[in-house]
Design a protein around this motif. Structure first.
Motif, short mmCIF file in Angstrom:
data_model
loop_
_atom_site.label_atom_id
_atom_site.label_comp_id
_atom_site.label_asym_id
_atom_site.label_seq_id
_atom_site.Cartn_x
_atom_site.Cartn_y
_atom_site.Cartn_z
N ARG A 1 0.71 -1.20 -0.08
CA ARG A 1 -0.08 -0.08 0.06
C ARG A 1 0.84 1.20 0.02
NH1 ARG A 1 -4.02 -1.55 4.79
NH2 ARG A 1 -4.53 0.58 4.58
N LYS B 1 2.73 3.74 -2.14
CA LYS B 1 2.70 4.02 -3.40
C LYS B 1 4.09 4.05 -3.89
CE LYS B 1 0.84 7.83 -6.29
NZ LYS B 1 0.37 8.95 -6.66
N GLY B 2 4.12 3.65 -5.04
CA GLY B 2 5.45 3.51 -6.03
C GLY B 2 6.38 2.40 -5.39
N LYS C 1 5.09 4.44 4.78
CA LYS C 1 5.01 5.82 3.95
C LYS C 1 6.07 6.68 4.59
CE LYS C 1 0.25 5.05 2.55
NZ LYS C 1 -1.21 5.62 2.03
#
Length: 210
Positions: free
Chosen positions: A12, A14-15, A80
């Protein structure tokens, strides 16, 4: 399985491309069965870092995050933040969290002290710094990030005396002048290192309805 929870949270971010590196055919099959991507590594890898480096030789990226499969409670927000920290260009990074004095006495809980810029000065199983006047303990959370060149350099270094004394691989980096940036995690995390940890994690997952 525990590895699914770790994979589910990591994907989850991103990238990020998520790969499960393992020398176990059973884990490989489990990961493939739930839709993840696994990479078989050799059984001669002495540590998780060596395993990641083996993967790095096949899959080129700007940096790599070593997230262990025994961290089912780690938060997506934590991952994140760590990912964003690495994008700032540090050669090596990890995370920490405030720790109370009682837990600081536990040798299974690794402590870290850092300088005013956030770089690690030392990691230890002992309660550091010694609380002569006041305890200001920081718990090390065992997630690592490396630039590709740093990772490949690290695994070629000999074990350091401090590393062998404490049983802490990250001391090899400090001993050889590799700076480790330490960013504070937004949440604490419990890794499964002992049977007691496994019971605590199981209870937390049950309370969360997992």
């Amino acid at each position: 399985p525990m590895i699914w929870w770790v994979w589910e949270k990591a994907r989850r971010v991103k990238g990020a491309e998520v790969l499960v590196a393992t020398d176990s055919k059973e884990i490989y099959r489990v990961v493939e069965n739930f839709g993840g991507k696994a990479v078989m590594t050799s059984k001669r890898c002495p540590s998780g870092t060596d395993r990641i480096a083996e993967v790095a030789k096949k899959y080129k990226a700007q940096y790599y995050i070593n997230l262990q499969g025994d961290e089912p409670l780690i938060k997506v927000e934590t991952l994140k933040k760590f990912n964003n920290t690495l994008l700032k260009g540090f050669e090596m990074a990890t995370m920490d969290f405030p720790l109370d004095e009682g837990q600081a006495q536990d040798p299974n809980v690794v402590k870290v002290v850092k300088d005013k810029k956030g770089f690690a000065l030392y990691f230890s199983r002992a309660p550091i710094p010694y609380p002569r006047n006041k305890g200001i303990f920081r718990k090390h959370i065992g997630i690592y990030g490396y630039k590709r060149e740093t990772l490949l350099k690290f695994v070629k270094l000999k074990k350091a005396p401090l590393e062998e004394a404490e049983g802490l691989e990250q001391l090899r980096a400090l001993y050889n002048g590799i700076k480790i940036y330490v960013t504070e995690a937004p949440y604490d995390s419990i890794s499964v290192d002992t049977p007691e940890d496994a019971l605590r994690v199981e209870e937390i997952l049950k309370k969360e309805g997992i």
